[in-house]
Design an enzyme around this catalytic site. Sequence first.
Site, PDB file in Angstrom:
ATOM      1  N   THR A 114     -69.328 -54.543  80.318  1.00 36.93           N
ATOM      2  CA  THR A 114     -68.814 -53.614  81.335  1.00 36.93           C
ATOM      3  C   THR A 114     -69.219 -54.082  82.739  1.00 36.93           C
TER       4      THR A 114
ATOM      5  N   ASP B 295     -79.726 -54.252  71.314  1.00 32.58           N
ATOM      6  CA  ASP B 295     -80.438 -53.368  72.235  1.00 32.58           C
ATOM      7  C   ASP B 295     -81.637 -54.165  72.753  1.00 32.58           C
TER       8      ASP B 295
ATOM      9  N   ARG C  32     -84.193 -53.436  74.162  1.00 29.77           N
ATOM     10  CA  ARG C  32     -85.515 -52.801  73.999  1.00 29.77           C
ATOM     11  C   ARG C  32     -86.158 -53.161  72.673  1.00 29.77           C
TER      12      ARG C  32
ATOM     13  N   PHE D 264     -80.599 -43.578  86.423  1.00 31.16           N
ATOM     14  CA  PHE D 264     -79.992 -42.305  86.814  1.00 31.16           C
ATOM     15  C   PHE D 264     -80.832 -41.729  87.942  1.00 31.16           C
TER      16      PHE D 264
ATOM     17  N   SER E 227     -88.950 -36.467  82.234  1.00 28.33           N
ATOM     18  CA  SER E 227     -89.845 -36.460  81.076  1.00 28.33           C
ATOM     19  C   SER E 227     -90.438 -37.858  80.930  1.00 28.33           C
TER      20      SER E 227
ATOM     21  N   TYR F 239     -83.939 -52.273  96.406  1.00 27.83           N
ATOM     22  CA  TYR F 239     -85.137 -51.423  96.397  1.00 27.83           C
ATOM     23  C   TYR F 239     -86.223 -51.974  95.459  1.00 27.83           C
TER      24      TYR F 239
ATOM     25  N   LYS G  56     -87.380 -52.867  88.389  1.00 24.08           N
ATOM     26  CA  LYS G  56     -86.729 -53.993  89.076  1.00 24.08           C
ATOM     27  C   LYS G  56     -87.758 -54.798  89.875  1.00 24.08           C
TER      28      LYS G  56
ATOM     29  N   GLY H 268     -76.154 -54.952  96.790  1.00 25.35           N
ATOM     30  CA  GLY H 268     -76.018 -53.603  97.348  1.00 25.35           C
ATOM     31  C   GLY H 268     -74.968 -52.883  96.529  1.00 25.35           C
TER      32      GLY H 268
ATOM     33  N   ARG I 211     -73.667 -42.418  87.221  1.00 25.32           N
ATOM     34  CA  ARG I 211     -75.062 -42.000  87.071  1.00 25.32           C
ATOM     35  C   ARG I 211     -75.789 -41.826  88.398  1.00 25.32           C
TER      36      ARG I 211
HETATM   37  C1  HXC Z   1     -82.961 -37.003  83.882  1.00 26.84           C
HETATM   38  C2  HXC Z   1     -82.324 -38.087  81.944  1.00 26.84           C
HETATM   39  C3  HXC Z   1     -81.045 -38.332  82.496  1.00 26.84           C
HETATM   40  C4  HXC Z   1     -80.776 -37.879  83.824  1.00 26.84           C
HETATM   41  C5  HXC Z   1     -81.111 -39.159  80.493  1.00 26.84           C
HETATM   42  N1  HXC Z   1     -82.301 -38.604  80.720  1.00 26.84           N
HETATM   43  N2  HXC Z   1     -80.330 -39.029  81.571  1.00 26.84           N
HETATM   44  N3  HXC Z   1     -83.272 -37.420  82.628  1.00 26.84           N
HETATM   45  N4  HXC Z   1     -81.761 -37.217  84.484  1.00 26.84           N
HETATM   46  N5  HXC Z   1     -79.600 -38.078  84.425  1.00 26.84           N
HETATM   47  C6  HXC Z   1     -83.425 -38.537  79.785  1.00 26.84           C
HETATM   48  C7  HXC Z   1     -83.064 -37.855  78.470  1.00 26.84           C
HETATM   49  O1  HXC Z   1     -83.134 -36.434  78.566  1.00 26.84           O
HETATM   50  C8  HXC Z   1     -84.128 -38.426  77.545  1.00 26.84           C
HETATM   51  O2  HXC Z   1     -85.374 -37.813  77.734  1.00 26.84           O
HETATM   52  C9  HXC Z   1     -84.300 -39.854  78.054  1.00 26.84           C
HETATM   53  O3  HXC Z   1     -83.814 -39.856  79.406  1.00 26.84           O
HETATM   54  C10 HXC Z   1     -83.489 -40.850  77.247  1.00 26.84           C
HETATM   55  O4  HXC Z   1     -82.143 -40.417  77.254  1.00 26.84           O
HETATM   56  P1  HXC Z   1     -81.093 -40.880  76.130  1.00 26.84           P
HETATM   57  O5  HXC Z   1     -79.766 -40.369  76.521  1.00 26.84           O
HETATM   58  O6  HXC Z   1     -81.617 -40.538  74.772  1.00 26.84           O
HETATM   59  O7  HXC Z   1     -81.215 -42.475  76.294  1.00 26.84           O
HETATM   60  P2  HXC Z   1     -80.225 -43.632  75.890  1.00 26.84           P
HETATM   61  O8  HXC Z   1     -79.143 -43.134  74.978  1.00 26.84           O
HETATM   62  O9  HXC Z   1     -81.074 -44.757  75.477  1.00 26.84           O
HETATM   63  O10 HXC Z   1     -79.475 -43.961  77.295  1.00 26.84           O
HETATM   64  C11 HXC Z   1     -80.148 -44.626  78.350  1.00 26.84           C
HETATM   65  C12 HXC Z   1     -79.759 -44.048  79.718  1.00 26.84           C
HETATM   66  C13 HXC Z   1     -78.217 -44.006  79.913  1.00 26.84           C
HETATM   67  C14 HXC Z   1     -80.454 -44.913  80.762  1.00 26.84           C
HETATM   68  C15 HXC Z   1     -80.285 -42.614  79.798  1.00 26.84           C
HETATM   69  O11 HXC Z   1     -77.886 -43.527  81.201  1.00 26.84           O
HETATM   70  C16 HXC Z   1     -77.579 -45.355  79.694  1.00 26.84           C
HETATM   71  O12 HXC Z   1     -77.203 -45.684  78.564  1.00 26.84           O
HETATM   72  N6  HXC Z   1     -77.459 -46.184  80.763  1.00 26.84           N
HETATM   73  C17 HXC Z   1     -76.917 -47.553  80.665  1.00 26.84           C
HETATM   74  C18 HXC Z   1     -76.017 -47.919  81.787  1.00 26.84           C
HETATM   75  C19 HXC Z   1     -76.514 -47.604  83.182  1.00 26.84           C
HETATM   76  O13 HXC Z   1     -77.451 -46.799  83.364  1.00 26.84           O
HETATM   77  N7  HXC Z   1     -75.851 -48.208  84.161  1.00 26.84           N
HETATM   78  C20 HXC Z   1     -76.162 -48.043  85.545  1.00 26.84           C
HETATM   79  C21 HXC Z   1     -76.943 -49.170  86.060  1.00 26.84           C
HETATM   80  S1  HXC Z   1     -76.827 -49.018  87.789  1.00 26.84           S
HETATM   81  P3  HXC Z   1     -85.936 -36.642  76.733  1.00 26.84           P
HETATM   82  O14 HXC Z   1     -87.301 -36.332  77.241  1.00 26.84           O
HETATM   83  O15 HXC Z   1     -84.976 -35.498  76.862  1.00 26.84           O
HETATM   84  O16 HXC Z   1     -85.954 -37.221  75.350  1.00 26.84           O
HETATM   85  C22 HXC Z   1     -78.131 -49.611  88.593  1.00 26.84           C
HETATM   86  C23 HXC Z   1     -77.804 -49.739  90.070  1.00 26.84           C
HETATM   87  C24 HXC Z   1     -78.945 -49.763  90.967  1.00 26.84           C
HETATM   88  O17 HXC Z   1     -79.120 -49.919  88.034  1.00 26.84           O
HETATM   89  C25 HXC Z   1     -78.647 -49.877  92.461  1.00 26.84           C
HETATM   90  C26 HXC Z   1     -77.452 -49.229  93.045  1.00 26.84           C
HETATM   91  C27 HXC Z   1     -77.247 -49.546  94.522  1.00 26.84           C
HETATM   92  P1  NAP Z   2     -73.056 -50.918  83.889  1.00 22.41           P
HETATM   93  O1  NAP Z   2     -71.618 -51.276  83.746  1.00 22.41           O
HETATM   94  O2  NAP Z   2     -73.506 -49.577  83.392  1.00 22.41           O
HETATM   95  O3  NAP Z   2     -73.914 -52.072  83.232  1.00 22.41           O
HETATM   96  C1  NAP Z   2     -75.082 -51.899  82.503  1.00 22.41           C
HETATM   97  C2  NAP Z   2     -74.932 -52.615  81.187  1.00 22.41           C
HETATM   98  O4  NAP Z   2     -76.179 -52.640  80.519  1.00 22.41           O
HETATM   99  C3  NAP Z   2     -73.919 -51.970  80.250  1.00 22.41           C
HETATM  100  O5  NAP Z   2     -72.993 -52.938  79.819  1.00 22.41           O
HETATM  101  C4  NAP Z   2     -74.755 -51.467  79.070  1.00 22.41           C
HETATM  102  O6  NAP Z   2     -74.012 -51.624  77.854  1.00 22.41           O
HETATM  103  C5  NAP Z   2     -75.947 -52.414  79.144  1.00 22.41           C
HETATM  104  N1  NAP Z   2     -77.149 -51.809  78.565  1.00 22.41           N
HETATM  105  C6  NAP Z   2     -77.727 -50.638  78.878  1.00 22.41           C
HETATM  106  N2  NAP Z   2     -78.782 -50.402  78.106  1.00 22.41           N
HETATM  107  C7  NAP Z   2     -78.897 -51.473  77.289  1.00 22.41           C
HETATM  108  C8  NAP Z   2     -79.795 -51.824  76.253  1.00 22.41           C
HETATM  109  N3  NAP Z   2     -80.814 -51.020  75.903  1.00 22.41           N
HETATM  110  N4  NAP Z   2     -79.615 -53.013  75.616  1.00 22.41           N
HETATM  111  C9  NAP Z   2     -78.597 -53.835  75.953  1.00 22.41           C
HETATM  112  N5  NAP Z   2     -77.713 -53.550  76.916  1.00 22.41           N
HETATM  113  C10 NAP Z   2     -77.857 -52.376  77.570  1.00 22.41           C
HETATM  114  O7  NAP Z   2     -73.500 -50.954  85.430  1.00 22.41           O
HETATM  115  P2  NAP Z   2     -73.386 -52.115  86.543  1.00 22.41           P
HETATM  116  O8  NAP Z   2     -73.238 -51.426  87.838  1.00 22.41           O
HETATM  117  O9  NAP Z   2     -72.392 -53.125  86.138  1.00 22.41           O
HETATM  118  O10 NAP Z   2     -74.847 -52.753  86.508  1.00 22.41           O
HETATM  119  C11 NAP Z   2     -75.070 -54.106  86.173  1.00 22.41           C
HETATM  120  C12 NAP Z   2     -76.344 -54.600  86.827  1.00 22.41           C
HETATM  121  O11 NAP Z   2     -76.201 -54.574  88.240  1.00 22.41           O
HETATM  122  C13 NAP Z   2     -77.576 -53.780  86.514  1.00 22.41           C
HETATM  123  O12 NAP Z   2     -78.698 -54.640  86.385  1.00 22.41           O
HETATM  124  C14 NAP Z   2     -77.753 -52.925  87.743  1.00 22.41           C
HETATM  125  O13 NAP Z   2     -79.060 -52.497  87.938  1.00 22.41           O
HETATM  126  C15 NAP Z   2     -77.313 -53.923  88.802  1.00 22.41           C
HETATM  127  N6  NAP Z   2     -76.925 -53.350  90.084  1.00 22.41           N
HETATM  128  C16 NAP Z   2     -75.748 -52.694  90.196  1.00 22.41           C
HETATM  129  C17 NAP Z   2     -75.377 -52.224  91.439  1.00 22.41           C
HETATM  130  C18 NAP Z   2     -74.064 -51.515  91.654  1.00 22.41           C
HETATM  131  O14 NAP Z   2     -73.816 -51.049  92.770  1.00 22.41           O
HETATM  132  N7  NAP Z   2     -73.204 -51.419  90.660  1.00 22.41           N
HETATM  133  C19 NAP Z   2     -76.232 -52.405  92.539  1.00 22.41           C
HETATM  134  C20 NAP Z   2     -77.437 -53.069  92.368  1.00 22.41           C
HETATM  135  C21 NAP Z   2     -77.768 -53.563  91.131  1.00 22.41           C
HETATM  136  P3  NAP Z   2     -74.218 -50.669  76.560  1.00 22.41           P
HETATM  137  O15 NAP Z   2     -74.110 -49.268  77.036  1.00 22.41           O
HETATM  138  O16 NAP Z   2     -73.117 -51.103  75.623  1.00 22.41           O
HETATM  139  O17 NAP Z   2     -75.560 -51.024  76.005  1.00 22.41           O
END
Ligand code: HXC
Ligand code: NAP
Length: 290
Positions: A25, A73, A75, A105, A113, A155, A170, A197, A207
Amino acid sequence: MILAEGMLKQGALKGKNILVTGGGTGLGRSMGEYFLELGANVVITSRKLDVLQETSKEMMAEKGGEVIPLACDVREIDQVEAMWKDATERLGQIHVVLNNAAGNFISPTERLSTNAFNTVLDIVLKGTSQVTLTAGKDWIAKKQSGTFLNIVTTYAWTGSGYVVPSAAAKAGVLAMTRSLAVEWAKYGIRSNAIAPGPFPTEGAWSRLLPGDLVKKFDPAKKVPVGRVGEHQELANLAAYLVSDYSSYVNGEVMTIDGGEWLKGAGEFNNLDQIPEEMWDMMEASRGKKQ
Ligand code: HXC
Ligand code: NAP
């Protein structure tokens, strides 16, 4: 528009096998697509095999070449090791690892938590370190060279409220990038990072700017150049950093944010809110005193 154009010459990544975590993605997919276009074979990996399979089909249909989807995964060390074994058995040497997978998020930190905090730390810092260690040990044992490219954020060095687990993780990834750039250079292993950025993706926007927040906090307004990033701009930089053209770049973090983080950092940068007429008035009153 030139922003959407590939920058490297055709075949620049020919013969390279590149592993992209989070490659199904968003930005991982965009970077992987460009690597493929430049002649690389690409392994995309994340948790959701159905997403990876669909993405790999679309990528190959559009660009040709070979894309291998592998569920993992980051992790879970057993899954990382199995994925690495599978990838190397199918492609032979993997030349590049792009650590891009992340979780994030927004939340006031006191509302998190322990599990929520650890979940982000585990995906970003532990996940990256596990993939890095697995690949690095294998490269060193087999006397193969390799290249790491790690996606961080700006950041990572400024810190940021409301995304504290991500900022802490990070920052750790950035420290690991710089540390290994020195320690593993003797094995022919380079490590660099990119700090993007805002680049619109479904994963990040849903998120970090959920609901109406996207209207209230338009990310483009924080960027001096007045816009968010185009995926191809990031893909161009990533392709350069994983290519042999950047062989002398090691331990670097390249920011691609239109000047966003510096705008927040400079003491007087918010004076761009002062209208021209007010500068005129200040200039006129200064003139009177002299
Ligand atoms: C507070 C939250 C939450 C939220 C989840 N949790 N979302 N807490 N606010 N919005 C809590 C849950 O309640 C749970 O705690 C714990 O986090 C784990 O949640 P799960 O849903 O069971 O986890 P999981 O299924 O492993 O999903 C991981 C995830 C999810 C991080 C929560 O969002 C995800 O799959 N993300 C992957 C993609 C992603 O995040 N992409 C964005 C990257 S952008 P409890 O205590 O209830 O058990 C990025 C950009 C940076 O990094 C810079 C931008 C400029
Ligand atoms: P994204 O599409 O949500 O990408 C995150 C990817 O990580 C997803 O494909 C997800 O796939 C995978 N992932 C999450 N948890 C994982 C796990 N436990 N094991 C393996 N894979 C996992 O978001 P994005 O914006 O493209 O982000 C990509 C990178 O850019 C990230 O490092 C983010 O911090 C960085 N970044 C993004 C921005 C921005 O503005 N978009 C800015 C600064 C930095 P699954 O759900 O299938 O696991």
